[in-house]
Design a protein around this motif. Structure first.
Motif, PDB file in Angstrom:
ATOM      1  N   THR A   1      80.178  51.253  48.755  1.00 42.11           N
ATOM      2  CA  THR A   1      80.619  52.516  47.166  1.00 42.11           C
ATOM      3  C   THR A   1      81.388  53.791  48.072  1.00 42.11           C
ATOM      4  O   THR A   1      80.418  54.767  48.485  1.00 42.11           O
ATOM      5  CB  THR A   1      79.569  52.727  46.784  1.00 42.11           C
TER       6      THR A   1
ATOM      7  N   ARG B   1      83.085  61.147  41.466  1.00 40.63           N
ATOM      8  CA  ARG B   1      83.110  59.591  40.892  1.00 40.63           C
ATOM      9  C   ARG B   1      83.317  58.643  42.002  1.00 40.63           C
ATOM     10  O   ARG B   1      82.802  59.072  43.009  1.00 40.63           O
ATOM     11  CB  ARG B   1      84.358  58.770  40.511  1.00 40.63           C
ATOM     12  N   HIS B   2      82.404  57.540  41.763  1.00 41.89           N
ATOM     13  CA  HIS B   2      81.935  56.210  42.740  1.00 41.89           C
ATOM     14  C   HIS B   2      82.813  54.883  42.578  1.00 41.89           C
ATOM     15  O   HIS B   2      83.124  54.837  41.315  1.00 41.89           O
ATOM     16  CB  HIS B   2      80.479  56.059  42.556  1.00 41.89           C
ATOM     17  N   TYR B   3      83.497  54.681  43.869  1.00 44.93           N
ATOM     18  CA  TYR B   3      84.786  53.863  43.970  1.00 44.93           C
ATOM     19  C   TYR B   3      84.463  53.217  44.733  1.00 44.93           C
ATOM     20  O   TYR B   3      83.598  53.215  45.712  1.00 44.93           O
ATOM     21  CB  TYR B   3      85.406  53.981  44.591  1.00 44.93           C
ATOM     22  N   THR B   4      83.656  51.360  44.456  1.00 46.79           N
ATOM     23  CA  THR B   4      83.402  50.315  45.270  1.00 46.79           C
ATOM     24  C   THR B   4      84.298  49.652  45.663  1.00 46.79           C
ATOM     25  O   THR B   4      85.335  49.636  45.140  1.00 46.79           O
ATOM     26  CB  THR B   4      82.156  49.452  44.578  1.00 46.79           C
ATOM     27  N   VAL B   5      84.898  49.838  47.506  1.00 49.31           N
ATOM     28  CA  VAL B   5      85.391  48.994  47.964  1.00 49.31           C
ATOM     29  C   VAL B   5      84.838  47.923  49.479  1.00 49.31           C
ATOM     30  O   VAL B   5      83.531  48.271  49.405  1.00 49.31           O
ATOM     31  CB  VAL B   5      86.607  49.845  48.662  1.00 49.31           C
TER      32      VAL B   5
END
Length: 111
Positions: free
Chosen positions: A5, A11-15
């Motif tokens: 993450t 903002r949080h982005y899960t990749v």
């Protein structure tokens, strides 16, 4: 496949990424985050999309400057090749001059 993450522009982005690349992605996200904060500080009230747009533009500008600098260095190194050719030409001329000097100092018998 690993999952991490990243936090960018609040903002949080899960990749997903290859195993072991999490730290590298976090580092890259940190670069983007710093540019996003810079954009938000310089232009308050930006939307998320515009913040990321400006962050991308800042990073692209830095990349472009680095590419131009690298091209300049390559060109100066290429000029170094010309310098090497000039040195070789001068050495060849010096050898010819030395041979002429030897002939003038010690003329061949019967000359």
């Amino acid at each position: 496949m690993a999952e991490t993450t990243l936090q960018i522009a609040g903002r949080h982005y899960t990749v997903r990424c290859r195993d072991g690349e999490e730290a590298h992605l976090a580092h890259l996200a940190g670069l983007i985050e710093r540019k996003a904060r810079l954009a938000q500080q310089n232009t308050p009230g930006l939307t998320e999309v515009r913040t990321l747009l400006f962050a991308a533009l800042f990073l692209a500008d830095e990349l472009n400057d680095l590419k131009r600098e690298a091209i300049g260095r390559q060109q100066s190194l290429a000029l170094g090749d010309d310098d090497e050719l000039a040195v070789q030409a001068m050495e060849a001329l010096a050898a010819r001059i030395e041979k002429l000097r030897e002939r003038l100092v010690d003329p061949e018998p019967g000359a």
